[in-house]
Design an enzyme around this catalytic site. Structure first.
Site, short mmCIF file in Angstrom:
data_model
loop_
_atom_site.label_atom_id
_atom_site.label_comp_id
_atom_site.label_asym_id
_atom_site.label_seq_id
_atom_site.Cartn_x
_atom_site.Cartn_y
_atom_site.Cartn_z
N ASP A 81 0.84 -1.20 0.00
CA ASP A 81 0.00 0.00 0.00
C ASP A 81 0.88 1.26 0.00
OD1 ASP A 81 -2.32 1.46 0.04
OD2 ASP A 81 -3.06 0.65 1.92
N GLU A 125 2.85 7.00 -2.57
CA GLU A 125 2.59 8.15 -3.46
C GLU A 125 3.06 9.48 -2.88
OE1 GLU A 125 -0.57 4.99 -3.69
OE2 GLU A 125 -0.12 6.46 -2.11
N ASP A 183 -8.71 3.71 -3.17
CA ASP A 183 -9.83 3.98 -2.27
C ASP A 183 -11.02 4.57 -3.03
OD1 ASP A 183 -8.10 3.12 -0.37
OD2 ASP A 183 -7.65 5.10 0.44
#
Length: 765
Positions: free
Chosen positions: A415, A418, A481
């Site tokens: 995960d 970024e 998400d």
């Protein structure tokens, strides 16, 4: 970035210089360099106090031509750079008077040194596919003093542009401004987790900007007849990639930037997670697993999300001992049920984690220019960032994960990755602006290579969120998400289709949506979509995603489509092997299979799953769906109904159905085992032979892969006026052939024949 104020003026404070005419040319056998002045030169005095732009034209691989435009060549190149795999291009130059050409495979670049500045690109038939017009090569200074290189490539009338990574905005990029800059922005904004400076044109070519940092694209927006791209640098390098089909463009592009690894067959089954903010322990996990088994829903992977670790200590890769006192024993008990185990990780180290002090002391955390460890409080208090440019830091990080692998973990959800700062100093001296996007590549590669080393080639798989060009080598990627709504379901599909046209072969999403709790209708519709994606995961944020939470019908829908996916595995894994070998993705926008059909060029609510299955997810509670059927007689896989195209269809489907059409003339390998994705695909195999299309009167060869992707068996199928004839190669195992037109079948080994039934013989004219 926009530089102009309308067509005539520049924006305030912007000064631009455009290549205007060729002043000198250096030609070699396989490349050439042009020196372009930025104004007309009438006499010698005009050569003083003025820049030149150096434009190099070359070919890194067959069918790919690169253009590198440079203002000042003395800037230090600090990296990082995309890891490309140049191949023998066989490029050649040719001069005919003032015209210089560079040809590589079916692609030719042409420059006329006598006329106004310009470059044209031509296909194998000599037709212009795009070109650089008079303002297409330039540099500019912005009001803040930054220096930008600018390029433009012309758009033809009716030309569409796609790709540029996983983007949730409209599928066709025309009219959009796109910043290639990693961001954690969800699926409801113009930001993207996976930014790829590559676009594909409906005219049968692609463009890759070879710059890992921020690239600003104006796609028919600043100049409506141009795709403009710019970088804050002294050099701009881009590659035009030949087709002529979109599949050939992707094959050439992924040969250069990397082909997707082949995920293990077990990863194509259903994944179930704890969800993010929910409360769970071994009893909860076991109840989920047992609940799926009691309801006859096969489960392949169980995933532990963030809170398997202690709060405030992500990531320290240590189980929360109060919640999981016996993690190794728990994992062993889960694996006894035939499950694979996935664990959530990220590259951030919270200050409270013991790894923070260890990483800081050993210099493994990213630092500010003054030497302080870079920290902030977003996500985790005082968190720092692992410096993956340091080989020792990568080994240190991998060693922490190796402990989990030794406990029985099979794969990782990588995960985040970024929000990478630019006010830092990297171990290898990388340019922080260029490293912002590229960090995801180092992060995912570190984890993927560990899995390959520890689990063996062919067993490595991630569930990754961030990526850039080349990231397709480390599958699988999921869409991030999204909200629990029909709108977000459609956003997710758009993002996945966009990513697939950016070189990524495998893609997934959170079934039911991540944010919030889905309405049962949303959940059930998303189930069919999710289980007809390359990878399928039940996951959420504040609520569990076990299907019985959404009613008995949701359980039935989950079971039906999970079993269906398992029976499709001989076909699906064949499509996965194709993605691995050619770069053509499993989930394909319609235009990829039907590039000559103009109606497919804007379709973003349906897709091809492999070459032969059309999927149109239902985005309404009442089951109404509109979709397009290309030419031919297609067959509903679930009902047997025939649908003839080209036509738009308006249908209504129950929650246990959706438009799932088989291509005319397809031969669908159908597995007998519906309980697992990695079973014995040749055991009880049925070849379901569909009528219509070019396959009538022509042979079709179907290859069923083995679990490692190597061919296990091939079947040559011929349909003619006498019926079906099939020849098996590479196997002596029995199989069944079914003529889906008549229902007639045959079973045996070797060569089989299914004769035409009397009722099928067409009457004499």
């Amino acid at each position: 970035m926009k530089f102009t104020d309308g067509f005539w003026l520049m924006r305030e404070g912007v000064h631009a210089s455009y290549a205007t005419e060729v002043r000198d040319l250096s030609v070699e056998a396989d490349r050439f360099t042009a020196y372009a002045s930025v104004k007309r030169v009438a006499d010698r005095g005009d050569t003083l106090n003025t820049p030149l732009i150096t434009v190099e034209c070359f070919s890194p691989a067959e069918g790919v031509i690169g253009v590198r435009a440079t203002h000042h060549a003395g800037k230090v190149r600090r990296g990082p750079d995309f890891a490309l795999a140049p191949a023998a291009a066989g490029a050649r130059t040719r001069r005919d008077g003032s015209v210089t050409e560079l040809t590589s495979g079916p692609l030719t670049l042409r420059m006329d040194g006598d006329g106004p500045w310009g470059i044209t690109f031509h296909d194998a038939d000599g037709e212009r596919i795009t070109g650089v017009d008079r303002k297409g090569t330039a540099f500019a200074t912005a009001p803040d003093g930054t220096h930008h290189m600018i390029a433009q490539l012309a758009l033809a009338v009716g030309e569409n542009v796609y790709g540029l990574g996983e983007r949730f905005t409209p599928f066709v990029r025309n009219g959009q401004t796109v910043e290639i800059w990693q961001a954690d922005g969800g699926t409801s904004s113009e930001q993207a987790y996976k930014n790829v400076p590559f676009y594909l044109s409906s005219r049968g070519y692609g463009v890759f900007v070879n710059h890992p940092g921020k690239v600003s694209f104006e796609i028919g927006s600043e100049s409506v007849g141009q795709v403009q791209f710019s970088v804050e640098d002294q050099t701009m390098e881009y590659y035009v990639v030949a087709g002529p089909t979109p599949k050939e463009v992707l094959a050439r592009y992924t040969a250069l930037t990397g082909r997707p690894a082949l995920p293990p067959a077990w990863s194509f089954g259903l994944w179930l997670t704890t969800s993010f903010c929910t409360s769970y322990d071994e009893d909860t996990v076991t109840s989920f697993v047992e609940g799926m088994a009691e309801r006859d829903i096969p489960l392949s992977v169980f995933h532990f999300d963030c809170f398997w670790m202690r709060e405030y200590q992500w990531s320290d890769f240590a189980w929360d001992p109060e919640v999981f006192p016996d993690p190794a024993g728990m994992l062993a008990r889960l694996k006894e049920r035939g499950l694979r185990i996935s664990m959530w990780i990220n590259p951030y180290i919270a200050q409270k984690s013991p790894l923070f002090a260890e990483g800081a002391a050993r210099g493994f955390l990213v630092r500010r220019p003054g030497g302080d460890v870079w920290q902030w409080d977003l996500w985790q208090p005082g968190m720092a960032l692992v410096d993956f440019t340091d080989p020792d830091a990568r080994a240190w990080y991998a060693d922490k994960l190796r402990v989990l692998l030794d406990q029985g973990v099979d794969c990782f959800k990588t995960d985040f990755g970024e929000r990478i700062p630019t006010d830092v100093v990297w171990h290898d001296g990388s340019d922080p602006e260029r490293m912002h996007n590229y960090y995801a590549q180092l992060y995912n590669r570190t984890v993927f290579e560990l899995l390959e080393k520890e689990r063996g080639a062919g067993e490595a798989v991630l569930f990754a969120r961030s990526a850039t060009a080349g990231g397709q080598q480390y599958p699988v990627h999921w869409g991030g998400d999204c909200f629990a709504s029909f709108g977000a379901m459609a956003e997710s599909l758009r993002g996945g289709l966009s990513l697939s046209l950016s070189g990524f072969g495998f893609w997934s999403h959170d079934i039911g949506g991540f944010e919030g709790t889905p309405d049962p209708a949303v959940f059930k519709r998303w189930l069919a979509f999710g289980l007809l994606s390359s990878h399928s995961r039940l996951h959420g944020n504040v609520s569990y995603r076990v299907p019985w939470e959404f009613g008995d019908e949701a359980v039935d829908v989950t079971r039906k489509f999970t079993l269906l996916k398992h029976r499709l595995m001989p076909y699906l894994y064949g499509a996965a092997v194709e993605a691995h070998r050619t770069g053509v993705p499993m989930m394909r926008p319609m235009l990829l299979e039907f590039p000559k059909d103009p109606a497919t060029r804007t379709l973003d609510r349906q897709y091809m799953l492999g070459p032969d299955l059309l999927v149109a997810p239902v985005f309404t509670e009442d089951g109404r769906v509109e979709y397009y059927v290309p030419e031919g007689a297609w067959t509903h896989l679930l009902t047997g109904e025939t649908v003839t195209g080209p036509a738009w269809r308006h249908e209504t489907h129950g929650f246990d159905s959706l438009p799932l059409l088989v291509r005319p003339g397809a031969v669908l390998p159908w597995g007998e085992d519906d309980q697992r994705p990695d079973g014995d695909w040749l055991g009880g195999l049925t070849l379901r032979c569909y009528p219509g299309g070019p396959a009538d009167g022509a042979a079709v060869t179907v290859t069923v892969p083995g679990p490692t992707g190597t061919p296990a068996a091939s079947y040559r199928v011929l349909r003619d006026a006498d019926g079906l004839r099939v020849e098996a190669e590479g196997t002596d195992r029995p199989y069944r052939v079914c003529d889906e037109r008549s229902g007639a079948s045959a079973e045996g080994t070797g060569a089989l024949t299914v004769p035409v039934r009397e009722a099928e013989v067409p009457p004499s004219p």
